[in-house]
Design a protein around this motif. Structure first.
Motif, mmCIF file in Angstrom:
data_model
loop_
_atom_site.group_PDB
_atom_site.id
_atom_site.type_symbol
_atom_site.label_atom_id
_atom_site.label_comp_id
_atom_site.label_asym_id
_atom_site.label_seq_id
_atom_site.Cartn_x
_atom_site.Cartn_y
_atom_site.Cartn_z
ATOM 1 N N PHE A 1 20.037 34.811 48.858
ATOM 2 C CA PHE A 1 20.688 33.499 48.889
ATOM 3 C C PHE A 1 21.958 33.528 49.731
ATOM 4 O O PHE A 1 22.696 34.512 49.723
ATOM 5 N N ILE A 2 22.225 32.416 50.401
ATOM 6 C CA ILE A 2 23.491 32.256 51.108
ATOM 7 C C ILE A 2 24.603 32.072 50.086
ATOM 8 O O ILE A 2 24.489 31.271 49.156
ATOM 9 N N GLY A 3 25.687 32.805 50.224
ATOM 10 C CA GLY A 3 26.790 32.712 49.274
ATOM 11 C C GLY A 3 26.512 33.377 47.950
ATOM 12 O O GLY A 3 27.177 33.094 46.953
ATOM 13 N N ALA A 4 25.531 34.270 47.905
ATOM 14 C CA ALA A 4 25.178 34.949 46.654
ATOM 15 C C ALA A 4 26.307 35.874 46.202
ATOM 16 O O ALA A 4 27.124 36.316 47.010
ATOM 17 N N PRO A 5 26.377 36.171 44.907
ATOM 18 C CA PRO A 5 27.468 36.995 44.370
ATOM 19 C C PRO A 5 27.501 38.412 44.942
ATOM 20 O O PRO A 5 26.466 39.055 45.098
ATOM 21 N N LYS A 6 28.716 38.868 45.206
ATOM 22 C CA LYS A 6 28.975 40.245 45.597
ATOM 23 C C LYS A 6 30.116 40.758 44.729
ATOM 24 O O LYS A 6 31.135 40.089 44.573
ATOM 25 N N VAL A 7 29.926 41.948 44.159
ATOM 26 C CA VAL A 7 30.895 42.484 43.205
ATOM 27 C C VAL A 7 31.309 43.885 43.643
ATOM 28 O O VAL A 7 30.460 44.722 43.971
ATOM 29 N N PHE A 8 32.616 44.116 43.632
ATOM 30 C CA PHE A 8 33.162 45.442 43.943
ATOM 31 C C PHE A 8 34.032 45.887 42.776
ATOM 32 O O PHE A 8 34.905 45.148 42.314
ATOM 33 N N LEU A 9 33.776 47.088 42.268
ATOM 34 C CA LEU A 9 34.547 47.643 41.160
ATOM 35 C C LEU A 9 35.007 49.048 41.521
ATOM 36 O O LEU A 9 34.206 49.885 41.935
ATOM 37 N N ALA A 10 36.302 49.304 41.381
ATOM 38 C CA ALA A 10 36.866 50.642 41.590
ATOM 39 C C ALA A 10 37.692 51.013 40.373
ATOM 40 O O ALA A 10 38.368 50.149 39.792
ATOM 41 N N GLY A 11 37.622 52.273 39.969
ATOM 42 C CA GLY A 11 38.354 52.689 38.778
ATOM 43 C C GLY A 11 38.826 54.128 38.857
ATOM 44 O O GLY A 11 38.245 54.959 39.568
ATOM 45 N N PHE A 12 39.892 54.402 38.127
ATOM 46 C CA PHE A 12 40.442 55.752 38.046
ATOM 47 C C PHE A 12 40.885 56.026 36.606
ATOM 48 O O PHE A 12 41.502 55.157 35.968
ATOM 49 N N GLN A 13 40.554 57.209 36.089
ATOM 50 C CA GLN A 13 40.958 57.635 34.749
ATOM 51 C C GLN A 13 41.479 59.061 34.801
ATOM 52 O O GLN A 13 40.949 59.900 35.536
ATOM 53 N N LYS A 14 42.498 59.328 33.976
ATOM 54 C CA LYS A 14 43.060 60.672 33.930
ATOM 55 C C LYS A 14 43.528 60.981 32.509
ATOM 56 O O LYS A 14 44.283 60.205 31.912
ATOM 57 N N PRO A 15 43.085 62.120 31.941
ATOM 58 C CA PRO A 15 43.591 62.517 30.617
ATOM 59 C C PRO A 15 45.024 63.034 30.715
ATOM 60 O O PRO A 15 45.382 63.733 31.662
#
Length: 305
Positions: free
Chosen positions: A54-68
């Motif tokens: 689809f034109i204009g269809a959803p695009k998702v970007f996720l970035a994450g960082f974790q540290k104990p």
């Protein structure tokens, strides 16, 4: 036709609020801020192209960082800090969320670990009206006098786990912010949700068989149910399959390039649709994990993650 795609498809997409990834277990801190590992720092980037035809269809970007942090090898307690960056684009609509996570973990007994976590979120929702032409000049759906909103929110999480089992419960988007000043629609309210996530590992020779259940209950009585099965071989290759209650099937292929670097490809399709390509989704995940923390190697970890 383009008018319908640019308006109603994005509104339907954003009303769900929390995208569900094929790689939901590798990015599980996004669903529950209590989920963390005492043994490794974790960085990941995940990109999802949804309904790619689809034109204009959803695009998702996720970035994450974790540290104990604040590791105590005597009583096996630890804290974890991290951050998440989520970007969603659907048609003329954009949503960007920055989250700061904190969790604390301790042993209930020598076989069970308990963790509490919270996530403080700041979300910006905006509309790009540069090339947008409404059906009528006075169309009330888009407020052109205001093209962005900034809202705070928070999430809470609880996790019980050991080496082969975990049970997580979280409350997300607790404040249910309203962005009707930006979009004149009944779908403009952020939906809160209760998320249940549980899983188990079965070790058979060089294989690890892992069934997982994800349940998302939204405030408008919408429920997402996902049942996943993963098969890992010798910590090198993982094949996964998920069945969703919205008539979709997700598949995953994960390759461990080394003990620190993993890549995963996910593919989602709707098996009751007559269309093969337009509403299918593609997803790519890159993960980097640090080495095991030396001073905790000989302590009682008791952690699924």
């Amino acid at each position: 036709m383009l008018f319908i795609i640019y308006l109603f498809l994005p509104l339907r997409f954003l009303s769900q609020q929390k995208p569900v990834f094929s790689n939901f277990l590798e990015t599980s801190v996004y669903l529950n801020p209590a989920i963390a590992s005492p043994l490794k720092s974790n960085f990941f980037i995940n990109h999802k192209i949804q309904w790619s035809g689809f034109i204009g269809a959803p695009k998702v970007f996720l970035a994450g960082f974790q540290k104990p942090i604040l590791l105590n090898s005597t009583n096996s307690t630890f804290s974890n800090i991290g951050t998440l960056f989520l970007s969603e684009k659907a048609g003329v609509f954009n949503s960007t969320t920055l989250s700061i996570n904190y969790s604390y973990s301790f042993l209930c007994n020598d076989r069970l670990r308990c963790s509490f976590g919270t996530s403080l979120n700041l979300q910006q929702i905006s509309v790009d009206v540069t090339n947008f032409n409404p059906h009528q000049s006075n169309d009330p759906l888009i407020n052109k006098s205001r093209t962005a909103l900034l809202n705070p929110d928070f999430s809470l999480g609880l996790l019980f786990s050991n080496k082969n089992n975990f049970f997580g419960l979280s409350a997300n988007n607790v404040l249910e912010n309203n962005w009707k000043n930006l979009v004149g629609s009944q779908l403009s309210k952020t939906e809160s949700s209760i998320t249940l996530l549980l899983g188990r590992k079965f070790h058979i020779s060089n294989f690890v068989f892992s069934p997982t259940l994800l349940l998302n209950r939204y405030s408008k009585n919408n429920t997402l149910l996902l049942l996943a099965i993963d098969l890992e071989y010798n910590n090198l290759l993982t094949l996964g399959l998920s069945l969703k209650n919205d008539d979709a099937i997700q598949s995953r292929l994960k390759v461990n390039l080394s003990s620190k670097i993993m890549i995963t490809y996910g593919y989602e399709f709707y098996y009751l649709s007559n269309e093969i390509n337009p509403i299918n989704s593609h997803e790519f995940l890159l993960t980097f994990r640090s080495s095991i923390v030396e001073k905790l190697k000989r302590s009682t970890i008791v952690s699924y993650f």
